[in-house]
Enzyme design. Structure first.
Site, PDB file in Angstrom:
ATOM      1  N   LYS A 145     -34.904  32.965  10.024  1.00 62.16           N
ATOM      2  CA  LYS A 145     -33.963  31.897   9.643  1.00 62.16           C
ATOM      3  C   LYS A 145     -33.054  32.357   8.500  1.00 62.16           C
ATOM      4  CE  LYS A 145     -37.341  28.392  11.096  1.00 62.16           C
ATOM      5  NZ  LYS A 145     -37.959  27.066  10.815  1.00 62.16           N
ATOM      6  N   TYR A 198     -33.472  23.058  18.946  1.00 56.54           N
ATOM      7  CA  TYR A 198     -34.368  22.049  18.374  1.00 56.54           C
ATOM      8  C   TYR A 198     -34.255  20.720  19.105  1.00 56.54           C
ATOM      9  CZ  TYR A 198     -35.663  25.047  14.396  1.00 56.54           C
ATOM     10  OH  TYR A 198     -36.188  26.047  13.596  1.00 56.54           O
ATOM     11  N   ASN A 202     -38.816  27.806   5.777  1.00 58.70           N
ATOM     12  CA  ASN A 202     -40.098  28.479   6.026  1.00 58.70           C
ATOM     13  C   ASN A 202     -39.921  29.796   6.765  1.00 58.70           C
ATOM     14  OD1 ASN A 202     -39.431  27.477   8.499  1.00 58.70           O
ATOM     15  ND2 ASN A 202     -41.110  26.011   8.633  1.00 58.70           N
ATOM     16  N   HIS A 246     -39.102  31.107  12.719  1.00 56.31           N
ATOM     17  CA  HIS A 246     -39.474  30.247  13.844  1.00 56.31           C
ATOM     18  C   HIS A 246     -40.235  31.086  14.866  1.00 56.31           C
ATOM     19  CE1 HIS A 246     -39.090  27.614  17.373  1.00 56.31           C
ATOM     20  NE2 HIS A 246     -38.781  28.709  18.041  1.00 56.31           N
ATOM     21  N   GLU A 263     -36.583  29.411  25.125  1.00 56.59           N
ATOM     22  CA  GLU A 263     -35.894  29.939  23.949  1.00 56.59           C
ATOM     23  C   GLU A 263     -35.396  31.365  24.183  1.00 56.59           C
ATOM     24  OE1 GLU A 263     -38.849  29.242  20.919  1.00 56.59           O
ATOM     25  OE2 GLU A 263     -38.605  27.067  21.072  1.00 56.59           O
TER      26      GLU A 263
HETATM   27  O1  CDP Z   1     -41.558  25.479  12.993  1.00 53.77           O
HETATM   28  P1  CDP Z   1     -42.737  24.597  13.298  1.00 53.77           P
HETATM   29  O2  CDP Z   1     -43.053  24.518  14.774  1.00 53.77           O
HETATM   30  O3  CDP Z   1     -43.933  24.977  12.467  1.00 53.77           O
HETATM   31  O4  CDP Z   1     -42.360  23.125  12.805  1.00 53.77           O
HETATM   32  P2  CDP Z   1     -41.699  21.870  13.538  1.00 53.77           P
HETATM   33  O5  CDP Z   1     -42.458  20.664  13.119  1.00 53.77           O
HETATM   34  O6  CDP Z   1     -41.529  22.102  15.007  1.00 53.77           O
HETATM   35  O7  CDP Z   1     -40.245  21.758  12.874  1.00 53.77           O
HETATM   36  C1  CDP Z   1     -39.234  22.697  13.190  1.00 53.77           C
HETATM   37  C2  CDP Z   1     -38.561  23.125  11.909  1.00 53.77           C
HETATM   38  O8  CDP Z   1     -37.859  22.027  11.345  1.00 53.77           O
HETATM   39  C3  CDP Z   1     -39.512  23.588  10.813  1.00 53.77           C
HETATM   40  O9  CDP Z   1     -39.899  24.929  10.965  1.00 53.77           O
HETATM   41  C4  CDP Z   1     -38.692  23.351   9.554  1.00 53.77           C
HETATM   42  O10 CDP Z   1     -37.781  24.430   9.298  1.00 53.77           O
HETATM   43  C5  CDP Z   1     -37.863  22.116   9.934  1.00 53.77           C
HETATM   44  N1  CDP Z   1     -38.398  20.841   9.390  1.00 53.77           N
HETATM   45  C6  CDP Z   1     -37.651  20.147   8.451  1.00 53.77           C
HETATM   46  O11 CDP Z   1     -36.583  20.591   8.064  1.00 53.77           O
HETATM   47  N2  CDP Z   1     -38.119  18.953   7.946  1.00 53.77           N
HETATM   48  C7  CDP Z   1     -39.294  18.433   8.378  1.00 53.77           C
HETATM   49  N3  CDP Z   1     -39.719  17.272   7.890  1.00 53.77           N
HETATM   50  C8  CDP Z   1     -40.060  19.131   9.336  1.00 53.77           C
HETATM   51  C9  CDP Z   1     -39.591  20.343   9.832  1.00 53.77           C
END
Ligand code: CDP
Ligand code: MG
Length: 153
Positions: free
Chosen positions: A9, A49, A112, A115, A126
């Site tokens: 990212k 997303y 974080n 991805h 993807e």
């Molecule tokens: O990446 P991961 O599958 O662990 O998390 P996700 O719940 O699928 O969310 C996708 C991405 O959205 C996360 O990796 C974060 O960068 C972002 N995110 C965010 O900006 N705010 C949140 N409350 C939750 C996730």
């Protein structure tokens, strides 16, 4: 062999952590079979997303993910999807276990760093979103016989 999609990212690129992160995946035994830099458009962000577009926090995620260059890549290896997700750790860097990528380098829920596809359907979708089939360069490393016993199932 399984394929998974990763995205380094914008925070990962800006913090110059790309090399370290790719090295971790390579050291684990995963092959990088495709990689490219790009700037994600809002349209691509909504496709990537899709499951989160309706969430209240999606606009800030879109601003973040389109806010600078990213590195998209495809990794191939045994149980690559699970192995990569385990290596990433929990979504929020503050909750991610030490030793995981997010646990070691992130203190943020949004920023974080990396991805990784969360399942076979997501991986296929993807990979196709970012790469043409001819851009995938699979290969058999000559070191394979030293990575895992031949009779392991
Ligand atoms: O990446 P991961 O599958 O662990 O998390 P996700 O719940 O699928 O969310 C996708 C991405 O959205 C996360 O990796 C974060 O960068 C972002 N995110 C965010 O900006 N705010 C949140 N409350 C939750 C996730
Ligand atoms: Mg997810």
């Amino acid at each position: 062999m399984e394929r998974t999609f990763i995205l380094l990212k914008p925070d990962c690129v800006q913090r110059r952590l790309m090399g370290r992160i790719i090295t971790r995946f390579e050291e684990k035994g995963l092959n990088v079979i495709a990689a490219k830099m790009l700037v994600i458009t809002p349209e691509l962000a909504k496709q990537h997303y899709a499951e989160h577009v309706q969430k209240g926090w999606y606009p800030t995620l879109e601003g973040f993910i389109t806010g600078g260059p990213v590195l998209a890549a495809v990794l191939e290896g045994l149980e690559a999807i699970k192995v990569v997700r385990d290596m990433l750790g929990a979504t929020n860097g503050l909750n991610a276990a030490p030793g995981t990528i997010r646990g070691d380098y992130s203190s943020s829920r949004q920023m974080n760093l990396v991805h990784g596809s969360d399942g076979p359907e997501a991986a296929a979708r993807e990979i196709a979103l970012y790469f043409k089939p001819e851009e995938l360069c699979a290969y058999e490393p000559t070191i394979t016989k030293w990575m895992r016993a031949g009779d392991e199932k």
